[in-house]
Design a protein around this motif. Structure first.
Motif, PDB file in Angstrom:
ATOM      1  N   THR A 148       0.833  -1.209   0.000  1.00 50.29           N
ATOM      2  CA  THR A 148       0.000   0.000   0.000  1.00 50.29           C
ATOM      3  C   THR A 148       0.865   1.255   0.000  1.00 50.29           C
ATOM      4  OG1 THR A 148      -1.719  -1.178   1.219  1.00 50.29           O
ATOM      5  CG2 THR A 148      -1.825   1.227   1.228  1.00 50.29           C
ATOM      6  N   THR A 149       1.922   1.258   0.813  1.00 50.99           N
ATOM      7  CA  THR A 149       2.798   2.436   0.885  1.00 50.99           C
ATOM      8  C   THR A 149       3.540   2.636  -0.425  1.00 50.99           C
ATOM      9  OG1 THR A 149       3.089   2.119   3.257  1.00 50.99           O
ATOM     10  CG2 THR A 149       4.687   3.523   2.147  1.00 50.99           C
ATOM     11  N   ASP A 150       4.102   1.552  -0.983  1.00 49.66           N
ATOM     12  CA  ASP A 150       4.856   1.681  -2.239  1.00 49.66           C
ATOM     13  C   ASP A 150       3.951   2.132  -3.384  1.00 49.66           C
ATOM     14  OD1 ASP A 150       7.156   0.904  -0.985  1.00 49.66           O
ATOM     15  OD2 ASP A 150       7.062  -1.194  -1.637  1.00 49.66           O
ATOM     16  N   SER A 151       2.746   1.590  -3.421  1.00 44.09           N
ATOM     17  CA  SER A 151       1.835   1.961  -4.514  1.00 44.09           C
ATOM     18  C   SER A 151       1.427   3.424  -4.418  1.00 44.09           C
ATOM     19  CB  SER A 151       0.594   1.067  -4.495  1.00 44.09           C
ATOM     20  OG  SER A 151      -0.200   1.308  -3.349  1.00 44.09           O
ATOM     21  N   SER A 152       1.285   3.924  -3.193  1.00 43.04           N
ATOM     22  CA  SER A 152       0.897   5.329  -3.033  1.00 43.04           C
ATOM     23  C   SER A 152       1.996   6.268  -3.515  1.00 43.04           C
ATOM     24  CB  SER A 152       0.551   5.616  -1.574  1.00 43.04           C
ATOM     25  OG  SER A 152       1.690   5.478  -0.741  1.00 43.04           O
ATOM     26  N   LEU A 153       3.253   5.805  -3.500  1.00 45.69           N
ATOM     27  CA  LEU A 153       4.354   6.653  -3.984  1.00 45.69           C
ATOM     28  C   LEU A 153       4.263   6.888  -5.487  1.00 45.69           C
ATOM     29  CD1 LEU A 153       7.350   5.158  -1.940  1.00 45.69           C
ATOM     30  CD2 LEU A 153       6.206   7.351  -1.565  1.00 45.69           C
ATOM     31  N   GLN A 154       3.508   6.031  -6.199  1.00 46.97           N
ATOM     32  CA  GLN A 154       3.358   6.219  -7.645  1.00 46.97           C
ATOM     33  C   GLN A 154       2.607   7.507  -7.974  1.00 46.97           C
ATOM     34  OE1 GLN A 154       5.028   4.253  -9.545  1.00 46.97           O
ATOM     35  NE2 GLN A 154       5.522   2.730  -7.968  1.00 46.97           N
ATOM     36  N   TYR A 155       1.881   8.038  -6.993  1.00 46.38           N
ATOM     37  CA  TYR A 155       1.169   9.302  -7.228  1.00 46.38           C
ATOM     38  C   TYR A 155       2.125  10.461  -7.442  1.00 46.38           C
ATOM     39  CZ  TYR A 155      -3.414   7.331  -6.103  1.00 46.38           C
ATOM     40  OH  TYR A 155      -4.580   6.616  -6.130  1.00 46.38           O
ATOM     41  N   ILE A 156       3.404  10.262  -7.167  1.00 48.72           N
ATOM     42  CA  ILE A 156       4.397  11.306  -7.463  1.00 48.72           C
ATOM     43  C   ILE A 156       4.379  11.640  -8.951  1.00 48.72           C
ATOM     44  CG2 ILE A 156       6.887  11.804  -7.527  1.00 48.72           C
ATOM     45  CD1 ILE A 156       7.151  10.184  -4.933  1.00 48.72           C
ATOM     46  N   ALA A 157       4.118  10.631  -9.788  1.00 47.70           N
ATOM     47  CA  ALA A 157       4.031  10.875 -11.235  1.00 47.70           C
ATOM     48  C   ALA A 157       2.909  11.850 -11.556  1.00 47.70           C
ATOM     49  CB  ALA A 157       3.817   9.559 -11.974  1.00 47.70           C
ATOM     50  N   ILE A 158       1.788  11.709 -10.852  1.00 43.50           N
ATOM     51  CA  ILE A 158       0.654  12.609 -11.064  1.00 43.50           C
ATOM     52  C   ILE A 158       1.003  14.016 -10.584  1.00 43.50           C
ATOM     53  CG2 ILE A 158      -1.700  13.093 -10.274  1.00 43.50           C
ATOM     54  CD1 ILE A 158      -2.243  10.104 -10.469  1.00 43.50           C
ATOM     55  N   ALA A 159       1.668  14.108  -9.432  1.00 44.10           N
ATOM     56  CA  ALA A 159       2.079  15.418  -8.927  1.00 44.10           C
ATOM     57  C   ALA A 159       3.081  16.076  -9.870  1.00 44.10           C
ATOM     58  CB  ALA A 159       2.693  15.278  -7.541  1.00 44.10           C
ATOM     59  N   LEU A 160       3.979  15.279 -10.465  1.00 47.13           N
ATOM     60  CA  LEU A 160       4.954  15.821 -11.412  1.00 47.13           C
ATOM     61  C   LEU A 160       4.254  16.420 -12.622  1.00 47.13           C
ATOM     62  CD1 LEU A 160       7.899  16.210 -12.304  1.00 47.13           C
ATOM     63  CD2 LEU A 160       7.825  13.896 -13.272  1.00 47.13           C
ATOM     64  N   GLY A 161       3.267  15.710 -13.147  1.00 45.19           N
ATOM     65  CA  GLY A 161       2.538  16.224 -14.303  1.00 45.19           C
ATOM     66  C   GLY A 161       1.804  17.516 -13.996  1.00 45.19           C
ATOM     67  N   SER A 162       1.146  17.573 -12.841  1.00 49.70           N
ATOM     68  CA  SER A 162       0.394  18.776 -12.488  1.00 49.70           C
ATOM     69  C   SER A 162       1.329  19.949 -12.191  1.00 49.70           C
ATOM     70  CB  SER A 162      -0.502  18.501 -11.279  1.00 49.70           C
ATOM     71  OG  SER A 162       0.260  18.117 -10.158  1.00 49.70           O
ATOM     72  N   THR A 163       2.464  19.669 -11.557  1.00 53.35           N
ATOM     73  CA  THR A 163       3.412  20.747 -11.242  1.00 53.35           C
ATOM     74  C   THR A 163       4.026  21.323 -12.511  1.00 53.35           C
ATOM     75  OG1 THR A 163       3.928  19.721  -9.108  1.00 53.35           O
ATOM     76  CG2 THR A 163       5.493  21.346  -9.949  1.00 53.35           C
ATOM     77  N   LEU A 164       4.428  20.457 -13.438  1.00 50.77           N
ATOM     78  CA  LEU A 164       4.977  20.926 -14.714  1.00 50.77           C
ATOM     79  C   LEU A 164       3.957  21.787 -15.458  1.00 50.77           C
ATOM     80  CD1 LEU A 164       6.816  17.726 -16.042  1.00 50.77           C
ATOM     81  CD2 LEU A 164       7.876  19.888 -15.348  1.00 50.77           C
ATOM     82  N   ALA A 165       2.706  21.320 -15.463  1.00 47.67           N
ATOM     83  CA  ALA A 165       1.668  22.043 -16.199  1.00 47.67           C
ATOM     84  C   ALA A 165       1.398  23.407 -15.589  1.00 47.67           C
ATOM     85  CB  ALA A 165       0.385  21.216 -16.231  1.00 47.67           C
ATOM     86  N   THR A 166       1.255  23.448 -14.269  1.00 50.03           N
ATOM     87  CA  THR A 166       0.854  24.703 -13.645  1.00 50.03           C
ATOM     88  C   THR A 166       1.995  25.713 -13.561  1.00 50.03           C
ATOM     89  OG1 THR A 166       1.258  23.691 -11.478  1.00 50.03           O
ATOM     90  CG2 THR A 166      -0.998  23.677 -12.297  1.00 50.03           C
ATOM     91  N   GLN A 167       3.210  25.248 -13.269  1.00 49.03           N
ATOM     92  CA  GLN A 167       4.318  26.187 -13.105  1.00 49.03           C
ATOM     93  C   GLN A 167       4.911  26.598 -14.453  1.00 49.03           C
ATOM     94  OE1 GLN A 167       4.656  27.466  -9.997  1.00 49.03           O
ATOM     95  NE2 GLN A 167       2.917  26.083  -9.692  1.00 49.03           N
ATOM     96  N   ALA A 168       5.344  25.637 -15.250  1.00 47.00           N
ATOM     97  CA  ALA A 168       5.879  25.973 -16.573  1.00 47.00           C
ATOM     98  C   ALA A 168       4.776  26.514 -17.477  1.00 47.00           C
ATOM     99  CB  ALA A 168       6.527  24.742 -17.207  1.00 47.00           C
ATOM    100  N   GLY A 169       3.573  25.929 -17.363  1.00 45.54           N
ATOM    101  CA  GLY A 169       2.463  26.377 -18.194  1.00 45.54           C
ATOM    102  C   GLY A 169       2.059  27.807 -17.911  1.00 45.54           C
ATOM    103  N   GLY A 170       2.113  28.207 -16.631  1.00 45.80           N
ATOM    104  CA  GLY A 170       1.772  29.589 -16.285  1.00 45.80           C
ATOM    105  C   GLY A 170       2.733  30.588 -16.905  1.00 45.80           C
ATOM    106  N   GLN A 171       4.024  30.276 -16.848  1.00 43.16           N
ATOM    107  CA  GLN A 171       5.023  31.156 -17.457  1.00 43.16           C
ATOM    108  C   GLN A 171       4.850  31.213 -18.978  1.00 43.16           C
ATOM    109  OE1 GLN A 171       7.241  32.955 -15.655  1.00 43.16           O
ATOM    110  NE2 GLN A 171       6.470  32.090 -13.745  1.00 43.16           N
ATOM    111  N   LEU A 172       4.612  30.042 -19.578  1.00 45.88           N
ATOM    112  CA  LEU A 172       4.442  29.984 -21.027  1.00 45.88           C
ATOM    113  C   LEU A 172       3.178  30.726 -21.457  1.00 45.88           C
ATOM    114  CD1 LEU A 172       5.491  28.848 -23.702  1.00 45.88           C
ATOM    115  CD2 LEU A 172       4.187  26.752 -23.255  1.00 45.88           C
ATOM    116  N   MET A 173       2.127  30.632 -20.647  1.00 41.36           N
ATOM    117  CA  MET A 173       0.882  31.325 -20.974  1.00 41.36           C
ATOM    118  C   MET A 173       1.101  32.831 -21.054  1.00 41.36           C
ATOM    119  SD  MET A 173      -2.741  31.437 -18.896  1.00 41.36           S
ATOM    120  CE  MET A 173      -2.881  29.667 -18.788  1.00 41.36           C
ATOM    121  N   ASP A 174       1.815  33.382 -20.065  1.00 42.28           N
ATOM    122  CA  ASP A 174       2.076  34.824 -20.070  1.00 42.28           C
ATOM    123  C   ASP A 174       2.970  35.230 -21.240  1.00 42.28           C
ATOM    124  OD1 ASP A 174       0.521  35.285 -17.865  1.00 42.28           O
ATOM    125  OD2 ASP A 174       2.177  35.365 -16.437  1.00 42.28           O
ATOM    126  N   ALA A 175       3.961  34.377 -21.573  1.00 42.59           N
ATOM    127  CA  ALA A 175       4.860  34.689 -22.676  1.00 42.59           C
ATOM    128  C   ALA A 175       4.107  34.718 -24.005  1.00 42.59           C
ATOM    129  CB  ALA A 175       5.996  33.657 -22.732  1.00 42.59           C
TER     130      ALA A 175
END
Length: 496
Positions: free
Chosen positions: A318-345
């Motif tokens: 259960t603990t190891d499987s929950s760590l796979q959610y890091i992939a989901i957090a990585l996708g959302s972080t890339l989208a919101t942080q890099a995407g926000g800068q790109l949107m303004d540019a």
């Protein structure tokens, strides 16, 4: 008054005047009707646009943390769902309802939160509904009752939605249109770690302590956030600030601007009806809500099976499987942080192509958010195909995570662009417009996980995710082109 472009809503034009320091801004309501009010010039320190960067970022981060609470609470029970179902004697369908009904609460809470924030101010409404969340979320595991759990999840979802629904309007209150992407990136700095942190915390707590602490940990966390918010968060709603400003005469003596009881009730009725009215009469909200809603529905569906997938298919703990959610957090972080800068540019580049002195250069149309939406709309189905067929083929777990990252990045880019589009179009009524759009997304977020077990039992992960990808391609991929070429005409429908 400044020039009012036919491509820009009257509300937006009025706010554009306010940004230039004109005296024709918002009219607060007093006991005898509207009271003329305006900022004391373009540099008035009471105008949220003129606050220091430190104050703006501090407020944004606190509101961001309250969104994190909401998103963590959505997903924190996922790893413990089998244990909760066993202890409370829940069948598979009821267990899914207990998981996703929190999102159903988020569908209806904003219809009260948004209009109240436009009448009484963002801060008091934000504090009140956070406290409402803390009460009901803390009550969820008490007595280990099915009814208490489900009702508590529903009502805590309604209260917890305050951070999500008010973050965009608060950012729009403080940041100019040209900084829309950056402001949304700041506001989403913490929240989208929630899909990873929630299941990780959920897996650890349920494995080493007990699942009721999943709820109590989140209530304690939110209580700390509210304590910081009481000190740090300042009122940002401009009609409310102007009403307060007009409440003193030149000699500094207070003037009673409180509306009469009948006037207040009348305003409240009108405001509470406003999100539904906007949803029913403004097709542009229906279109952007489809982008946000379908993406969110599929996203919640993926969250509901992601941890179980690695337990069943890859035999992880259960603990190891929950760590796979890091992939989901990585996708959302890339989208919101890099995407926000790109949107303004991209926004700045498109604005700079307009002729000098053009009215549209002063108030660029919301269509300048569409290029980011195109990227998101194309990435999302690619990620779904990759995720589904990687699982179907029993590929190494890293391939599944890559597919999840691509899918989440695409979904969040498309949703972020759609949200920025709405904030550009609806400025004074940003909270009501956002609430209207979010209702569809949260209804989909509630219903999609309910059919997940049947979907994957019948079609498998490969064709199950492919079906979702085909639905996205049919309904969402054409929308950026529609907005780019016909957005101004669609936005004009239903305006008053």
């Amino acid at each position: 008054m400044g020039y009012r472009s036919p491509r820009v809503d009257a509300d937006k034009a009025a706010l554009g005047d306010a940004e230039k320091g004109n005296n024709s801004t918002v009219q607060p309501v007093g006991p005898d009707g509207p009271v003329a009010a305006a900022w004391d010039g373009p540099d008035d320190p009471r105008d949220p646009y003129n606050w220091t960067k430190t104050r703006k970022i501090s407020i944004a981060l606190v509101i961001s943390l309250s969104q994190l609470v909401c998103l963590m609470t959505t997903s924190i029970v996922a790893p413990a769902l089998p244990q909760i179902a066993t202890d409370l004697h829940l069948g598979e369908s009821k267990a899914q309802i207990a998981f996703s009904i929190f999102v159903l609460g988020q569908a209806f809470g904003p219809f009260v939160i948004a209009p109240l924030s436009e009448v009484f101010g963002r801060k008091p409404v934000w504090i009140t509904f956070n406290l409402f969340y803390i009460f009901w979320n803390s009550l969820c595991p008490v007595g280990k009752s099915q009814a208490v759990l489900i009702i508590g999840r529903l009502l805590s979802g309604a209260g917890g939605s305050c951070g999500v629904i008010l973050s965009g309007p608060i950012m729009a209150d403080m940041f100019h249109q040209k900084d829309r992407g950056k402001s949304l990136a700041i506001a989403s700095m913490f929240p989208y770690l929630g899909p990873a942190l929630g299941p990780i915390v959920g897996g650890i707590v349920s494995q080493y302590v007990s699942w009721p602490w999943l709820f109590w940990v989140m209530s304690i966390f939110d209580a700390v956030v509210v304590a910081f918010g009481v000190v740090i968060v300042k009122e940002t709603c401009k009609p409310v600030l102007l009403r307060r400003k007009t409440g003193h005469d030149k000699g500094g003596n207070a003037i009673d601007l409180s509306p009469s009881e009948d006037g207040l009730l009348s305003r409240m009725r009108a405001r509470l009806q406003r999100p539904l009215l906007l949803l029913g009469t403004r097709p542009i909200i229906q279109i952007t809500a489809l982008v946000i809603g379908l993406g969110f529905g599929i996203y919640i569906l993926v969250l509901s099976f992601f941890a179980t997938l690695f337990v069943d298919q890859y035999h992880q703990s259960t603990t190891d499987s929950s760590l796979q959610y890091i992939a989901i957090a990585l996708g959302s972080t890339l989208a919101t942080q890099a995407g926000g800068q790109l949107m303004d540019a991209i926004f700045a580049r498109l604005r700079d192509r307009l002729p000098e002195g053009s009215a549209l250069r002063e108030t660029p149309p919301p269509e300048f958010r569409v290029p980011i939406m195109v990227i998101g709309a194309l990435l999302s189905p690619i990620g779904l195909f990759w995720l589904g067929w990687s699982v179907q083929a029993r590929a190494p777990w890293i391939m599944v995570d890559i597919g999840a990252t691509i899918f989440v990045a695409g979904t969040f880019l498309a949703s972020q662009a759609a949200s920025a589009y709405l904030l550009d179009e609806f400025t004074v009524e940003a909270a009501s417009a956002t609430a209207a759009a979010r209702m569809l997304s949260n209804l989909m977020g509630f219903t999609f996980p309910l059919f997940a077990p049947n979907l994957y039992d019948r079609l498998g992960y490969g064709w199950g995710n492919s079906l979702l990808a085909f639905v996205w391609i049919a309904l969402v991929v054409p929308i950026p082109a529609i907005l780019w070429y016909r957005g101004d005409r669609i936005r004009a429908i239903g305006r008053k």
